[in-house]
Design a protein around this motif. Structure first.
Motif, PDB file in Angstrom:
ATOM      1  N   ASP A  19       0.834  -1.204   0.000  1.00  0.00           N
ATOM      2  CA  ASP A  19       0.000   0.000   0.000  1.00  0.00           C
ATOM      3  C   ASP A  19       0.866   1.251   0.000  1.00  0.00           C
ATOM      4  OD1 ASP A  19      -2.308  -1.412  -0.083  1.00  0.00           O
ATOM      5  OD2 ASP A  19      -2.746  -1.308   2.067  1.00  0.00           O
ATOM      6  N   ARG A  20       1.937   1.238   0.841  1.00  0.00           N
ATOM      7  CA  ARG A  20       2.832   2.389   0.897  1.00  0.00           C
ATOM      8  C   ARG A  20       3.520   2.612  -0.437  1.00  0.00           C
ATOM      9  NH1 ARG A  20       7.093   2.592   5.580  1.00  0.00           N
ATOM     10  NH2 ARG A  20       7.606   4.480   4.428  1.00  0.00           N
ATOM     11  N   THR A  21       3.951   1.522  -1.065  1.00  0.00           N
ATOM     12  CA  THR A  21       4.611   1.624  -2.369  1.00  0.00           C
ATOM     13  C   THR A  21       3.658   2.175  -3.413  1.00  0.00           C
ATOM     14  OG1 THR A  21       5.958  -0.305  -1.786  1.00  0.00           O
ATOM     15  CG2 THR A  21       5.914   0.348  -4.114  1.00  0.00           C
ATOM     16  N   GLN A  22       2.415   1.679  -3.369  1.00  0.00           N
ATOM     17  CA  GLN A  22       1.409   2.144  -4.325  1.00  0.00           C
ATOM     18  C   GLN A  22       1.113   3.620  -4.128  1.00  0.00           C
ATOM     19  OE1 GLN A  22      -2.279  -0.007  -4.163  1.00  0.00           O
ATOM     20  NE2 GLN A  22      -2.995   0.781  -6.114  1.00  0.00           N
ATOM     21  N   ILE A  23       1.046   4.052  -2.863  1.00  0.00           N
ATOM     22  CA  ILE A  23       0.794   5.469  -2.567  1.00  0.00           C
ATOM     23  C   ILE A  23       1.919   6.331  -3.115  1.00  0.00           C
ATOM     24  CG2 ILE A  23       0.687   7.168  -0.694  1.00  0.00           C
ATOM     25  CD1 ILE A  23      -0.816   4.989   0.940  1.00  0.00           C
ATOM     26  N   LYS A  24       3.180   5.845  -2.922  1.00  0.00           N
ATOM     27  CA  LYS A  24       4.323   6.593  -3.423  1.00  0.00           C
ATOM     28  C   LYS A  24       4.279   6.704  -4.945  1.00  0.00           C
ATOM     29  CE  LYS A  24       7.666   5.605   0.258  1.00  0.00           C
ATOM     30  NZ  LYS A  24       8.935   4.910   0.588  1.00  0.00           N
ATOM     31  N   ILE A  25       3.953   5.603  -5.600  1.00  0.00           N
ATOM     32  CA  ILE A  25       3.898   5.583  -7.062  1.00  0.00           C
ATOM     33  C   ILE A  25       2.815   6.521  -7.573  1.00  0.00           C
ATOM     34  CG2 ILE A  25       3.362   4.136  -9.070  1.00  0.00           C
ATOM     35  CD1 ILE A  25       4.693   1.800  -7.509  1.00  0.00           C
ATOM     36  N   MET A  26       1.662   6.546  -6.856  1.00  0.00           N
ATOM     37  CA  MET A  26       0.556   7.403  -7.269  1.00  0.00           C
ATOM     38  C   MET A  26       0.819   8.866  -6.946  1.00  0.00           C
ATOM     39  SD  MET A  26      -2.707   5.077  -6.119  1.00  0.00           S
ATOM     40  CE  MET A  26      -3.867   6.378  -6.491  1.00  0.00           C
ATOM     41  N   PRO A  29       3.762  11.289  -9.448  1.00  0.00           N
ATOM     42  CA  PRO A  29       3.281  12.000 -10.642  1.00  0.00           C
ATOM     43  C   PRO A  29       2.303  13.118 -10.308  1.00  0.00           C
ATOM     44  CG  PRO A  29       3.125   9.622 -10.938  1.00  0.00           C
ATOM     45  CD  PRO A  29       3.408   9.874  -9.491  1.00  0.00           C
ATOM     46  N   ARG A  30       1.494  12.904  -9.243  1.00  0.00           N
ATOM     47  CA  ARG A  30       0.511  13.926  -8.859  1.00  0.00           C
ATOM     48  C   ARG A  30       1.211  15.192  -8.372  1.00  0.00           C
ATOM     49  NH1 ARG A  30      -4.154  11.448  -5.394  1.00  0.00           N
ATOM     50  NH2 ARG A  30      -4.214  10.167  -7.274  1.00  0.00           N
ATOM     51  N   ILE A  31       2.255  15.013  -7.556  1.00  0.00           N
ATOM     52  CA  ILE A  31       3.026  16.158  -7.064  1.00  0.00           C
ATOM     53  C   ILE A  31       3.692  16.884  -8.230  1.00  0.00           C
ATOM     54  CG2 ILE A  31       5.058  16.826  -5.706  1.00  0.00           C
ATOM     55  CD1 ILE A  31       4.322  14.595  -3.742  1.00  0.00           C
ATOM     56  N   LEU A  35       3.019  20.773  -9.218  1.00  0.00           N
ATOM     57  CA  LEU A  35       4.132  21.731  -9.309  1.00  0.00           C
ATOM     58  C   LEU A  35       4.152  22.422 -10.671  1.00  0.00           C
ATOM     59  CD1 LEU A  35       7.095  19.861  -7.563  1.00  0.00           C
ATOM     60  CD2 LEU A  35       6.055  22.006  -6.838  1.00  0.00           C
ATOM     61  N   LEU A  36       3.961  21.642 -11.723  1.00  0.00           N
ATOM     62  CA  LEU A  36       3.970  22.210 -13.067  1.00  0.00           C
ATOM     63  C   LEU A  36       2.789  23.144 -13.298  1.00  0.00           C
ATOM     64  CD1 LEU A  36       5.120  19.213 -15.315  1.00  0.00           C
ATOM     65  CD2 LEU A  36       6.339  21.336 -14.865  1.00  0.00           C
ATOM     66  N   VAL A  37       1.611  22.736 -12.839  1.00  0.00           N
ATOM     67  CA  VAL A  37       0.425  23.583 -13.005  1.00  0.00           C
ATOM     68  C   VAL A  37       0.609  24.909 -12.274  1.00  0.00           C
ATOM     69  CG1 VAL A  37      -2.010  23.839 -12.350  1.00  0.00           C
ATOM     70  CG2 VAL A  37      -1.238  21.730 -13.439  1.00  0.00           C
ATOM     71  N   VAL A  38       1.104  24.851 -11.043  1.00  0.00           N
ATOM     72  CA  VAL A  38       1.289  26.072 -10.234  1.00  0.00           C
ATOM     73  C   VAL A  38       2.333  26.989 -10.866  1.00  0.00           C
ATOM     74  CG1 VAL A  38       2.119  26.945  -8.017  1.00  0.00           C
ATOM     75  CG2 VAL A  38       0.523  25.025  -8.071  1.00  0.00           C
ATOM     76  N   THR A  39       3.490  26.430 -11.240  1.00  0.00           N
ATOM     77  CA  THR A  39       4.561  27.266 -11.803  1.00  0.00           C
ATOM     78  C   THR A  39       4.173  27.820 -13.176  1.00  0.00           C
ATOM     79  OG1 THR A  39       5.667  25.274 -12.648  1.00  0.00           O
ATOM     80  CG2 THR A  39       6.431  26.140 -10.547  1.00  0.00           C
ATOM     81  N   ASN A  40       3.534  27.000 -13.999  1.00  0.00           N
ATOM     82  CA  ASN A  40       3.112  27.479 -15.320  1.00  0.00           C
ATOM     83  C   ASN A  40       2.060  28.575 -15.207  1.00  0.00           C
ATOM     84  OD1 ASN A  40       4.805  25.738 -16.723  1.00  0.00           O
ATOM     85  ND2 ASN A  40       3.286  24.119 -16.865  1.00  0.00           N
TER      86      ASN A  40
END
Length: 234
Positions: A19-26, A29-31, A35-40
């Protein structure tokens, strides 16, 4: 019984680990997307501020002295937008975008050099400077607004189509404005200017378009690829 408890405990720990690994994987990309949406979006807003300031100057909204207004309002807005655009280089260096860091650095540093080195030698409200700043603003608002929409929607063909339709025109005209600023500087009479600097400006006028031809070709290549892919979807 002890063996059974041990096996159940291992199964629970394995589930927790998965579960922890899956959370990290998910989450990664979300972070990255956030970050890209905010900076752009922030870069687009900074360039929109430049465009609004130019509109106030053009319409004479409370402006009595155009040169003074340009120096006190437009020039700081332009420099803030250019300074914030260095975030794009960081995004490329950290792998947040697929852009080549050297290409992005060339693009941003060229504008910074024009505004910081050439700009102060010219009247701020001269048409060459105003035209260049306008085309920079249009191009970057278009580019980073489309990037923002693309990030929010997870991929928008419409946003990409707008970006690739407006982008090459704004890029070409912005580069033309930069060359026109260099030409104006070249023909400004300045008896204190060293002869070596005079020839360096001439060299810059000649080489400037060639330096950006690589970026322009890359942009056109991306445009053709996008519209070719769109045609294949139909």
């Amino acid at each position: 019984q002890t063996t059974r408890i041990t096996q159940e405990l291992r199964a629970v720990l394995l589930l927790l680990y998965c579960d922890r690994t899956q959370i990290k994987i998910m989450t990664a990309p979300r972070i990255k997307t956030i970050l890209l949406v905010v900076t752009n979006a922030a870069i687009a807003i900074m360039w929109a501020r430049v465009l609004v300031t130019m509109a106030q100057l053009a319409l004479g909204d409370g402006v009595e002295d155009h040169e003074e207004w340009c120096q006190s309002a437009l020039k700081p807005a332009l420099r803030d937008a250019i300074a914030f655009s260095f975030v794009e280089i960081l995004n490329a260096l950290t792998g947040l975008t697929r852009s080549k860091p050297m290409s992005v650095a060339l693009f941003v540093l060229a504008r910074a050099s024009i505004e910081i080195l050439v700009g102060p030698e010219l009247p701020c409200a001269c048409w060459q400077h105003m035209f260049t700043g306008f085309m920079w603003s249009v191009g970057e608002i278009n580019r980073f607004t489309c990037f923002t929409i693309d990030g929010i929607t997870g991929g928008s063909d419409t946003a990409k189509s707008v970006r690739y339709s407006v982008g090459p025109i704004a890029f070409f005209l912005g580069t033309l404005g930069e060359v026109l600023m260099l030409i104006k500087l070249l023909f400004l009479e300045d008896p204190t200017r060293p002869l070596a600097l005079h020839y360096f400006i001439w060299l810059s006028v000649i080489l400037w378009p060639f330096a950006f031809m690589m970026l322009f070709k890359q942009l056109l290549k991306q445009k053709r690829k996008h519209f070719r892919n769109l045609a294949m979807k139909k």
